[in-house]
Design an enzyme around this catalytic site. Structure first.
Site, PDB file in Angstrom:
ATOM      1  N   HIS A 159      -7.178   1.574  -3.614  1.00 58.71           N
ATOM      2  CA  HIS A 159      -5.773   1.914  -3.383  1.00 58.71           C
ATOM      3  C   HIS A 159      -5.505   3.388  -3.657  1.00 58.71           C
ATOM      4  O   HIS A 159      -6.034   3.971  -4.607  1.00 58.71           O
ATOM      5  CB  HIS A 159      -4.860   1.084  -4.281  1.00 58.71           C
ATOM      6  CG  HIS A 159      -4.579  -0.290  -3.757  1.00 58.71           C
ATOM      7  ND1 HIS A 159      -4.125  -0.520  -2.482  1.00 58.71           N
ATOM      8  CD2 HIS A 159      -4.693  -1.513  -4.354  1.00 58.71           C
ATOM      9  CE1 HIS A 159      -3.952  -1.827  -2.297  1.00 58.71           C
ATOM     10  NE2 HIS A 159      -4.305  -2.447  -3.414  1.00 58.71           N
ATOM     11  N   CYS A 215      -5.082   4.706   1.037  1.00 65.05           N
ATOM     12  CA  CYS A 215      -3.796   5.100   1.612  1.00 65.05           C
ATOM     13  C   CYS A 215      -3.363   6.457   1.059  1.00 65.05           C
ATOM     14  O   CYS A 215      -3.736   6.827  -0.055  1.00 65.05           O
ATOM     15  CB  CYS A 215      -2.742   4.048   1.281  1.00 65.05           C
ATOM     16  SG  CYS A 215      -3.078   2.421   1.998  1.00 65.05           S
TER      17      CYS A 215
END
Length: 359
Positions: A159, A215
């Site tokens: 992440h 991301c």
């Protein structure tokens, strides 16, 4: 010649290459301005020691420190894959990404097995679980004793988020961050720290390649130049050096980063590319480009990655969990269904279609 200045606030030793008028301390954020007079010269190890000691991040204890690799080959890599198992933000393909990247480095680029450190939730050694402290210790290992001729690789699959920046360093007003396994309790690793520990210490003749599959990863290393490429392959280098004059480049070495998407986008965790297992779309496409012989230059790699992801774009689901995380932490909003466009950043601009790719 590299100059050294001491932070007047926290006394951390900072490296100020020629041409930079000032530098922001990554530890306390104070800005140092270049002045005349003698500079205290220190070794790279002292620079790294000071960073970990003065920042409160905790320099790796002697009994916990990952041992440096043998001198032969002078290639080493740090590979991190985090799936955040048994959480509502769980990913599926990040450990697969890590294993595939290690295989590529060892078998295609001849990295010695013992010179590749893996941090995943599957590791039995407690010091190789991808917590924030272990990641920092592993970065310390990766950069320890770096010298001319060294080739370093930093790969992260997991992440990535953003948080508001209260300095003038970020064009969009947000810092990019990596999420360790324990980020909810211990915090995230901010792009300023990655730049201070991975980029700025690189001496002349050494090179670092970062592959960031997360991301909001477009400028995750805060490198000064951003390769803005359109769908036809035409590109222009954007100057992302902070207006404050804070130095974000290396100490003469080469730093290049491939990232999964632009800062405002999300990266997919999917099985639509491999068809047999979940992977990060960017990591899979990067390895595929190399294996198919499309990795001769940086431009050919970037185009191949983007083409692979575009061809499967209708099957790539948005990383909804990352969007929710971003909204929770930054208070902002992020539209769903946004397509990812892998990016290339570097410490200096170059011709992406003539510069040969090598690790």
């Amino acid at each position: 010649m590299v100059k050294f200045v001491e932070c007047t606030n926290c006394h951390t030793t900072l490296q100020l290459p020629n041409g930079a008028q000032s530098i922001r301390c990554a530890v306390c954020s104070a800005v140092m301005t270049d002045t005349t007079g003698p500079r205290r010269r220190t070794q790279l190890s002292s620079y790294m020691n000071n960073y970990f000691l003065m920042s409160g991040h905790g320099r790796p204890a002697a009994e916990q420190r990952i041992q440096p690799p043998p001198a032969f080959g002078r290639k080493r890599a740090l590979i991190i894959g985090i799936t955040y198992k048994k959480t509502k933000y769980e990913l599926k393909g990040c450990i697969n990404d890590a294993k595939c990247m290690k295989y590529l480095l060892v078998n295609r680029f001849k990295f010695p097995q013992e010179s590749v450190i893996m941090l995943t939730e599957e590791e039995r050694d407690s010091h190789r679980i991808p917590t924030i402290q272990n990641i920092r210790q592993a970065i310390y290992w990766l950069m320890q004793g770096v010298q001319a001729g060294d080739s370093l690789v930093f790969h992260f699959s997991g992440h990535g988020l953003q948080k508001r920046s209260y300095t003038s360093d970020e064009i969009d007003g947000y810092d990019e961050t990596l999420c360790p396994l324990d980020y909810e309790t211990k915090g995230m690793i901010v792009d300023d720290e990655l730049n201070a520990t991975l980029v700025r210490p690189l001496p002349r003749g050494a090179k670092l390649h970062a592959i960031i599959d997360a991301c909001h990863s477009g400028t995750m290393l805060d490198l000064p130049f951003f390769c803005r490429m359109d769908r036809t392959g035409r590109y222009v280098w954007e100057d992302h050096r902070p207006r404050s004059g804070v130095w974000k480049g290396t100490s003469g070495g080469e730093a290049i980063s491939f990232s999964g998407c632009d800062d405002h986008q999300k990266s997919a965790d999917t099985n639509s590319l491999s068809k047999v297992m979940s992977t990060g779309a960017m990591t899979f496409s990067f390895i595929q480009a190399i294996e198919r012989g499309q990795g001769t230059t940086y431009g050919s790699i970037l185009n191949a990655i983007r083409s692979s992801i575009r061809s499967s774009d209708s099957d790539l689901g948005s990383n909804i969990t990352s969007s929710l995380l971003t909204m929770l932490i930054t208070g902002g909003s992020s539209g769903f269904g946004m397509r990812q466009e892998p990016q290339l950043t570097a410490n200096e601009p170059f011709d992406v279609y003539t510069r040969k790719f090598s690790l």
